[in-house]
Design a protein around this motif. Structure first.
Motif, PDB file in Angstrom:
ATOM      1  N   GLY A 174       1.741  35.846  -6.887  1.00 44.54           N
ATOM      2  CA  GLY A 174       2.270  34.805  -6.005  1.00 44.54           C
ATOM      3  C   GLY A 174       1.461  34.720  -4.726  1.00 44.54           C
ATOM      4  O   GLY A 174       0.527  35.500  -4.514  1.00 44.54           O
ATOM      5  N   PRO A 175       1.821  33.780  -3.876  1.00 46.81           N
ATOM      6  CA  PRO A 175       1.117  33.660  -2.597  1.00 46.81           C
ATOM      7  C   PRO A 175       1.177  34.967  -1.812  1.00 46.81           C
ATOM      8  O   PRO A 175       2.210  35.635  -1.794  1.00 46.81           O
ATOM      9  N   ALA A 176       0.070  35.336  -1.192  1.00 44.48           N
ATOM     10  CA  ALA A 176       0.032  36.599  -0.456  1.00 44.48           C
ATOM     11  C   ALA A 176       1.065  36.585   0.666  1.00 44.48           C
ATOM     12  O   ALA A 176       1.278  35.579   1.327  1.00 44.48           O
ATOM     13  N   ARG A 177       1.707  37.739   0.845  1.00 46.38           N
ATOM     14  CA  ARG A 177       2.643  37.939   1.956  1.00 46.38           C
ATOM     15  C   ARG A 177       2.160  39.125   2.769  1.00 46.38           C
ATOM     16  O   ARG A 177       2.022  40.204   2.175  1.00 46.38           O
ATOM     17  N   PRO A 178       1.925  38.978   4.018  1.00 47.82           N
ATOM     18  CA  PRO A 178       2.010  37.759   4.818  1.00 47.82           C
ATOM     19  C   PRO A 178       0.979  36.715   4.358  1.00 47.82           C
ATOM     20  O   PRO A 178      -0.044  37.053   3.765  1.00 47.82           O
TER      21      PRO A 178
END
Lengths: 151, 330
Positions: free
Chosen positions: A25-29
């Motif tokens: 998924g999209p990197a966090r942060p």
């Protein structure tokens, strides 16, 4: 070049990629890279959402096999002759008691410094960042692309 | 004196009736609808403000105060309107509208744009936000974020302040505060149960438009006793480079507080020791590990306040806790 992405080309022209986390998924942060090329430089934009900006934070950018680190102080490690990195920071570095928002790098790396093989036009670039948000768990993200030169 | 409107919960429910959007939530309609900030026949003030304590609508015995919180919606870069997180905020407001029981109103914690004050992308970005917000049929009470000033956390806007009246500030006032009849980014809303069994106030602080006048107003607003006190400010206690955070925190600390509602950090977080939640996960680049989402705050029949945070995609609970009127754990 002032560290901020004021120029319209950063929004309208740059190759833009959101770093992806280990879970796909999209990197966090949230982390993002933007890339452009002018006559003599590779222009690199790096966005880091960051609630606690540390001087040890950094992006790793690998261009044609050479890895450079960009940190919130504007350092390029190892140094690149003719290379420039400026930072737009909203926060206070190394002050964990103060909530920060983000830091943005606007960098220019001379193409001549990248040891590109003669005639190379498609240059692989990889961008990675790890950070530890408030929950204390380090998370990493990465993104890669090929930048075409000289066309 | 800064204007204060007093709205009974009955009048808020009436505003939903007026819009014809009452959902299957057990809330009865009535014929004395008064929408927040809208002029009606008989409103002689001419400024859209009301003191309407109509109590002719029964309030359900449970969940008799229900509101949503949404915060921080902007692209990663300034003037990057084409990358505005439209699909995320569309989904969040659709989720809020679908909540049952239906929220009577919504709070938004600030940062609805990322626009260079010297350029002209402010309105286009707020138009995207307001189009998404229109999915929700209730009133919206917005807080001002640092991006409604210059973008910098340490900026201070408003007449007489260091950064003055920027284009971001003006467009925010005109687009988001005018619909509720406000002309300044700090204001108060009051709510009262139809049976007068409880009262609540929402005090909205603008730490990026801090002034002596706001300081005086805040002390006065917080001094009026109510059963519940909700304070909304964009920056949390630790984003203290914003000019109004430290001084307003001192004032807030000297008065009763049920819950402080913030944004700025792009995450959902709960700090029980500070009686504070952060709802900043409304589409802006996430700084924490939580997903995009929103929160719903409701009063339960025993008088405690329930706070629930939801993931916008799965509606999975990200957090849930209850507090008493004084902010202590229930």
């Amino acid at each position: 070049m002032d560290g901020a992405w004021h120029e319209r080309d950063w929004n309208d022209t740059a190759l833009t990629g959101q770093l992806v986390g280990d879970d796909g998924g999209p990197a966090r942060p949230f982390s993002q890279a933007r890339l452009m090329v002018d006559d003599s430089r590779l222009l690199i934009g790096l966005y880091a959402a960051d609630v606690d900006v540390r001087s040890t934070d950094h992006f790793e950018v690998t261009v044609a096999g050479r890895t450079l680190q960009f940190d919130p102080l504007g350092h390029i490690t190892p140094p690149v002759e003719g290379g420039v990195a400026l930072v737009d920071l909203d926060g206070i570095i190394d002050d964990p008691k103060s909530d920060d928002e983000e830091w943005v790098v606007e960098a220019g790396i001379p193409l001549a410094s990248l040891d590109l093989s003669t005639g190379a036009s498609d240059v692989p670039i990889a961008v990675a960042r790890c950070d530890t948000p408030r929950d204390g768990k380090q998370r990493c993200g990465a993104w890669s692309a090929t930048v075409t030169l000289g066309r | 004196m800064h204007p204060t409107r007093i709205l009974s919960i009955a009048s808020l429910l009436g505003s939903l009736t007026a819009c014809g959007t009452i959902k299957g939530d057990g809330i009865a309609g009535h014929d004395s609808a008064v929408a927040a900030g809208e002029s009606t026949p008989g409103d002689s003030s001419g400024d859209g403000h009301h003191d309407s304590r109509h109590t002719d609508t029964a309030i359900p015995p449970s969940n008799d105060l229900v509101f949503a919180v949404v915060g921080d919606t902007r692209p990663p870069n300034e003037d990057d309107t084409s990358h505005y997180p439209t699909s995320i905020i569309d989904t969040i407001w659709t989720d809020v509208e679908a909540e049952s029981p239906h929220p009577q109103f919504a709070l938004t914690t600030g940062d609805y744009m990322y626009a260079n004050p010297d350029n002209s992308e402010q309105q286009a970005q707020l138009d995207k936000y307001m189009a998404a917000r229109a999915t929700f049929s209730g009133p919206m009470y917005p807080a001002m974020g640092n991006h409604e000033c210059t973008g910098w956390t340490d900026s201070n806007c408003g007449t007489g302040n260091a950064d003055g009246v920027t284009k971001n500030y003006t467009v925010f006032i005109d687009t988001m505060l005018s619909p509720i009849g406000e002309t300044l980014p700090y204001y108060e809303e009051k709510f009262e149960a139809s049976d007068h069994s409880w009262t609540a106030k929402l005090v909205v602080v603008a730490a990026n438009a801090w002034s002596t006048a706001q300081s005086t107003w805040l002390s006065s607003a917080l001094s009026e006793p109510t059963t519940y006190t909700f304070v909304m400010r964009h920056e949390d206690n630790y984003a203290d480079t914003a000019p109004g955070v430290t001084p307003s925190s001192a004032i807030i600390a000297a008065h009763p507080l049920t819950l402080q509602i913030c944004g700025h950090s792009h995450e959902y977080a709960h700090y029980s020791s500070d009686q504070q939640i952060i709802v900043g996960n409304g589409g802006a680049p996430l700084t924490g590990s939580t997903n995009y989402g929103y929160a719903v705050i409701s009063r339960k029949s025993d008088g405690t306040i329930s706070v629930k945070a939801y993931d916008y995609q799965t509606h999975a609970s990200m957090d849930s806790f209850s507090i008493k009127a004084d902010g202590s754990p229930a």
